[in-house]
Motif scaffolding. Structure first.
Motif, PDB file in Angstrom:
ATOM      1  N   LEU A   1     -80.523  -7.158  16.522  1.00 31.89           N
ATOM      2  CA  LEU A   1     -79.268  -6.414  16.642  1.00 31.89           C
ATOM      3  C   LEU A   1     -78.901  -5.752  15.312  1.00 31.89           C
ATOM      4  CD1 LEU A   1     -76.870  -5.590  18.381  1.00 31.89           C
ATOM      5  CD2 LEU A   1     -75.754  -7.742  17.740  1.00 31.89           C
ATOM      6  N   CYS A   2     -79.046  -6.491  14.196  1.00 32.16           N
ATOM      7  CA  CYS A   2     -78.747  -5.918  12.883  1.00 32.16           C
ATOM      8  C   CYS A   2     -79.666  -4.731  12.590  1.00 32.16           C
ATOM      9  CB  CYS A   2     -78.898  -6.971  11.794  1.00 32.16           C
ATOM     10  SG  CYS A   2     -77.603  -8.225  11.812  1.00 32.16           S
ATOM     11  N   GLY A   3     -80.939  -4.896  12.929  1.00 33.51           N
ATOM     12  CA  GLY A   3     -81.884  -3.812  12.691  1.00 33.51           C
ATOM     13  C   GLY A   3     -81.523  -2.561  13.473  1.00 33.51           C
ATOM     14  N   THR A   4     -81.070  -2.753  14.714  1.00 37.21           N
ATOM     15  CA  THR A   4     -80.660  -1.623  15.544  1.00 37.21           C
ATOM     16  C   THR A   4     -79.470  -0.906  14.916  1.00 37.21           C
ATOM     17  OG1 THR A   4     -81.423  -2.775  17.530  1.00 37.21           O
ATOM     18  CG2 THR A   4     -79.884  -0.946  17.840  1.00 37.21           C
ATOM     19  N   GLN A   5     -78.502  -1.680  14.442  1.00 34.63           N
ATOM     20  CA  GLN A   5     -77.335  -1.083  13.804  1.00 34.63           C
ATOM     21  C   GLN A   5     -77.735  -0.276  12.577  1.00 34.63           C
ATOM     22  OE1 GLN A   5     -75.106  -4.649  13.169  1.00 34.63           O
ATOM     23  NE2 GLN A   5     -74.282  -4.699  15.256  1.00 34.63           N
ATOM     24  N   GLN A   6     -78.710  -0.777  11.838  1.00 41.49           N
ATOM     25  CA  GLN A   6     -79.163  -0.068  10.645  1.00 41.49           C
ATOM     26  C   GLN A   6     -79.813   1.262  10.997  1.00 41.49           C
ATOM     27  OE1 GLN A   6     -81.379  -2.598   7.778  1.00 41.49           O
ATOM     28  NE2 GLN A   6     -80.594  -4.334   8.953  1.00 41.49           N
ATOM     29  N   ILE A   7     -80.750   1.218  11.942  1.00 42.87           N
ATOM     30  CA  ILE A   7     -81.477   2.443  12.268  1.00 42.87           C
ATOM     31  C   ILE A   7     -80.567   3.474  12.933  1.00 42.87           C
ATOM     32  CG2 ILE A   7     -82.317   1.752  14.558  1.00 42.87           C
ATOM     33  CD1 ILE A   7     -84.254   3.727  11.866  1.00 42.87           C
ATOM     34  N   CYS A   8     -79.583   3.008  13.736  1.00 42.26           N
ATOM     35  CA  CYS A   8     -78.643   3.947  14.367  1.00 42.26           C
ATOM     36  C   CYS A   8     -77.799   4.655  13.309  1.00 42.26           C
ATOM     37  CB  CYS A   8     -77.744   3.219  15.362  1.00 42.26           C
ATOM     38  SG  CYS A   8     -78.593   2.724  16.881  1.00 42.26           S
ATOM     39  N   THR A   9     -77.456   3.939  12.242  1.00 40.45           N
ATOM     40  CA  THR A   9     -76.711   4.551  11.142  1.00 40.45           C
ATOM     41  C   THR A   9     -77.540   5.638  10.470  1.00 40.45           C
ATOM     42  OG1 THR A   9     -75.545   2.480  10.752  1.00 40.45           O
ATOM     43  CG2 THR A   9     -75.476   4.114   8.985  1.00 40.45           C
ATOM     44  N   VAL A  10     -78.824   5.354  10.260  1.00 40.15           N
ATOM     45  CA  VAL A  10     -79.718   6.349   9.675  1.00 40.15           C
ATOM     46  C   VAL A  10     -79.829   7.571  10.583  1.00 40.15           C
ATOM     47  CG1 VAL A  10     -82.096   6.818   8.929  1.00 40.15           C
ATOM     48  CG2 VAL A  10     -81.019   4.626   8.381  1.00 40.15           C
ATOM     49  N   PHE A  11     -79.988   7.323  11.886  1.00 35.75           N
ATOM     50  CA  PHE A  11     -80.065   8.433  12.838  1.00 35.75           C
ATOM     51  C   PHE A  11     -78.829   9.328  12.716  1.00 35.75           C
ATOM     52  CE2 PHE A  11     -82.876   5.999  16.107  1.00 35.75           C
ATOM     53  CZ  PHE A  11     -83.996   6.312  15.360  1.00 35.75           C
ATOM     54  N   LYS A  12     -77.666   8.694  12.633  1.00 37.69           N
ATOM     55  CA  LYS A  12     -76.414   9.442  12.523  1.00 37.69           C
ATOM     56  C   LYS A  12     -76.391  10.278  11.250  1.00 37.69           C
ATOM     57  CE  LYS A  12     -72.038  10.288  13.655  1.00 37.69           C
ATOM     58  NZ  LYS A  12     -71.646  11.012  14.882  1.00 37.69           N
ATOM     59  N   ASP A  13     -76.823   9.696  10.164  1.00 37.19           N
ATOM     60  CA  ASP A  13     -76.767  10.383   8.874  1.00 37.19           C
ATOM     61  C   ASP A  13     -77.725  11.565   8.778  1.00 37.19           C
ATOM     62  OD1 ASP A  13     -74.760   8.790   7.910  1.00 37.19           O
ATOM     63  OD2 ASP A  13     -76.090   7.375   6.875  1.00 37.19           O
ATOM     64  N   ILE A  14     -78.846  11.489   9.476  1.00 37.70           N
ATOM     65  CA  ILE A  14     -79.814  12.597   9.411  1.00 37.70           C
ATOM     66  C   ILE A  14     -79.628  13.585  10.560  1.00 37.70           C
ATOM     67  CG2 ILE A  14     -81.498  11.160   8.213  1.00 37.70           C
ATOM     68  CD1 ILE A  14     -83.059  10.912  10.809  1.00 37.70           C
ATOM     69  N   GLY A  15     -78.544  13.384  11.356  1.00 32.84           N
ATOM     70  CA  GLY A  15     -78.228  14.340  12.412  1.00 32.84           C
ATOM     71  C   GLY A  15     -79.038  14.194  13.673  1.00 32.84           C
ATOM     72  N   PHE A  16     -79.701  13.041  13.853  1.00 26.55           N
ATOM     73  CA  PHE A  16     -80.484  12.798  15.067  1.00 26.55           C
ATOM     74  C   PHE A  16     -79.596  12.066  16.078  1.00 26.55           C
ATOM     75  CE2 PHE A  16     -83.503  10.179  17.569  1.00 26.55           C
ATOM     76  CZ  PHE A  16     -84.271  11.207  18.095  1.00 26.55           C
ATOM     77  N   THR A  17     -79.190  12.768  17.123  1.00 24.58           N
ATOM     78  CA  THR A  17     -78.223  12.199  18.068  1.00 24.58           C
ATOM     79  C   THR A  17     -78.821  11.847  19.427  1.00 24.58           C
ATOM     80  OG1 THR A  17     -77.596  14.428  18.794  1.00 24.58           O
ATOM     81  CG2 THR A  17     -76.327  13.457  16.987  1.00 24.58           C
ATOM     82  N   GLU A  18     -80.050  12.243  19.670  1.00 27.58           N
ATOM     83  CA  GLU A  18     -80.643  12.018  20.989  1.00 27.58           C
ATOM     84  C   GLU A  18     -81.295  10.643  21.059  1.00 27.58           C
ATOM     85  OE1 GLU A  18     -80.315  13.958  23.653  1.00 27.58           O
ATOM     86  OE2 GLU A  18     -79.017  15.235  22.437  1.00 27.58           O
ATOM     87  N   PHE A  19     -80.483   9.605  21.056  1.00 29.72           N
ATOM     88  CA  PHE A  19     -80.995   8.246  21.236  1.00 29.72           C
ATOM     89  C   PHE A  19     -79.978   7.437  22.050  1.00 29.72           C
ATOM     90  CE2 PHE A  19     -78.469   8.040  17.351  1.00 29.72           C
ATOM     91  CZ  PHE A  19     -77.769   6.858  17.498  1.00 29.72           C
ATOM     92  N   TYR A  20     -80.420   6.297  22.591  1.00 27.86           N
ATOM     93  CA  TYR A  20     -79.569   5.456  23.426  1.00 27.86           C
ATOM     94  C   TYR A  20     -79.604   4.028  22.905  1.00 27.86           C
ATOM     95  CZ  TYR A  20     -79.808   9.390  26.598  1.00 27.86           C
ATOM     96  OH  TYR A  20     -79.729  10.651  27.129  1.00 27.86           O
ATOM     97  N   TYR A  21     -78.455   3.411  22.914  1.00 26.86           N
ATOM     98  CA  TYR A  21     -78.343   2.009  22.509  1.00 26.86           C
ATOM     99  C   TYR A  21     -78.143   1.164  23.765  1.00 26.86           C
ATOM    100  CZ  TYR A  21     -76.119  -2.293  20.937  1.00 26.86           C
ATOM    101  OH  TYR A  21     -75.795  -3.599  20.740  1.00 26.86           O
ATOM    102  N   ILE A  22     -79.054   0.239  23.994  1.00 25.48           N
ATOM    103  CA  ILE A  22     -78.959  -0.675  25.134  1.00 25.48           C
ATOM    104  C   ILE A  22     -79.212  -2.084  24.603  1.00 25.48           C
ATOM    105  CG2 ILE A  22     -79.933  -1.335  27.362  1.00 25.48           C
ATOM    106  CD1 ILE A  22     -80.811   1.613  27.681  1.00 25.48           C
ATOM    107  N   TYR A  23     -78.295  -2.997  24.875  1.00 24.76           N
ATOM    108  CA  TYR A  23     -78.410  -4.360  24.346  1.00 24.76           C
ATOM    109  C   TYR A  23     -78.568  -5.355  25.486  1.00 24.76           C
ATOM    110  CZ  TYR A  23     -77.314  -8.706  21.947  1.00 24.76           C
ATOM    111  OH  TYR A  23     -77.379  -9.978  21.443  1.00 24.76           O
TER     112      TYR A  23
END
Length: 332
Positions: A1-23
């Motif tokens: 879960l922590c790793g997912t939060q980290q990578i989603c933050t990176v995605f946001k910062d580099i402008g990559f929005t086409e992803f889905y979070y499913i837990y």
């Protein structure tokens, strides 16, 4: 879960929005369902680029709100609209021979529990069904719409119902947008679609009756009583009447042109009802007061043609609109 939060933050910062979070766990059925829903939407976005929908006879007089924008539909959804002239429509109709009609007649009669239309009207309806099928095959269509009101009322209704059973979508009154909407609902729900008008709100029962003349797949019927009868208003021809089965439903409307293309969506529970409107009535109970819903439909320009399918697919429709840059709105 922590790793997912980290990578989603990176995605946001580099402008990559086409992803889905499913837990959830790998065996969690709700996670599987969510993933499959996303994949269905993605597949539909791609599939729509190869779809073709025919239109014959223009839109119904006075129904300005159903005017369609062929270029906006192509740009945002990818679907191609194929104009078929009425002269060709009649030419194909007149070319259908009696042998073809009689070969289909017995099969079609066996599909319905009662026939109240006269035999001449029934055979004419079969001839129009064959005509529509020939045009669908000629132009490789996924569906079509006919400006049926009033010239073709009771003529194409039977054909629309039969074609619906074969997997094609057929819209009434020349409404191209609604025909496209029917296809979207069909593909995401995996079931047939009821073409309806929003007709009668019942404030006490908190229900709204949706229906149209009778051109829908009998698979939606609540009972085995499925009848071929003369169409309302004209008291002639043949249409398919039954009451719709209970269950969770999604209703959607597609209107707009010139940059205003928008989808409106509602969900509710279809409940048993009598034949309150001659056609394919579907009475839907909502959680929100129905008069408030009707006010929103009017004030927010949602249109009067509502396509209905079983299952709650509102989340998929919202995601589809996001992917295709269509405005999404709901009256709930």
């Amino acid at each position: 879960l922590c790793g997912t939060q980290q990578i989603c933050t990176v995605f946001k910062d580099i402008g990559f929005t086409e992803f889905y979070y499913i837990y959830g766990s790998a065996g969690d059925s709700s996670c599987t369902t969510e993933i499959m829903d996303i994949l269905k939407v993605c597949a539909l976005v791609r599939k729509m680029k190869k779809t073709r929908f025919g239109t014959i006879g223009g839109r119904a007089p006075g129904m300005t709100e159903i005017a369609y924008d062929e270029l906006e539909i192509k740009k945002k959804l990818g679907a191609r609209i194929v104009e078929i002239t009425e002269s060709e429509f009649w030419e194909v109709y007149e070319g259908v021979n009696t042998r073809e009609v009689l070969e289909e007649e017995d099969r079609i009669k066996s599909l319905f529990s009662c026939i109240k239309s006269d035999m001449e009207s029934l055979r004419d309806g079969v001839r129009w069904y064959i005509t529509l099928k020939k045009l669908i095959l000629k132009y490789d269509l996924n569906g079509l719409t006919v400006g049926c009101y009033t010239r073709y009322m009771g003529k194409v209704c039977l054909g629309f119902s039969l074609l619906s059973q074969e997997g094609y979508v057929c819209g009434c009154e020349g409404d191209v947008n609604s025909t496209v909407m029917m296809y979207i609902l069909q593909q995401l729900s995996g079931g047939s679609v009821n073409n309806t008008d929003l007709l009668y709100p019942d404030e006490d029962a908190n229900t709204i009756l949706f229906s149209h003349c009778g051109s829908t797949d009998p698979a939606l019927s609540a009972t085995e009583e499925i009848c071929l009868v003369p169409v309302r208003l004209m008291d002639s021809g043949v249409c398919v009447t039954f009451t719709c089965k209970p269950g969770t439903v999604t209703l959607a409307d597609l209107v707009g042109h010139g940059g205003t293309l928008r989808m409106s969506v509602m969900t509710g529970e279809s409940v048993n009802c009598p034949m309150e409107f001659p056609g394919s009535p579907m009475k839907v109970r909502f959680s929100r007061p129905v008069l408030d819903i009707c006010r929103d439909v009017a004030e927010r320009g949602m249109g009067h043609h509502w396509m209905a399918t079983y299952k709650d697919i509102s989340r998929m429709l919202r995601e589809y609109c996001r992917m295709t840059d269509i405005d999404y709105q709901t009256a709930l």
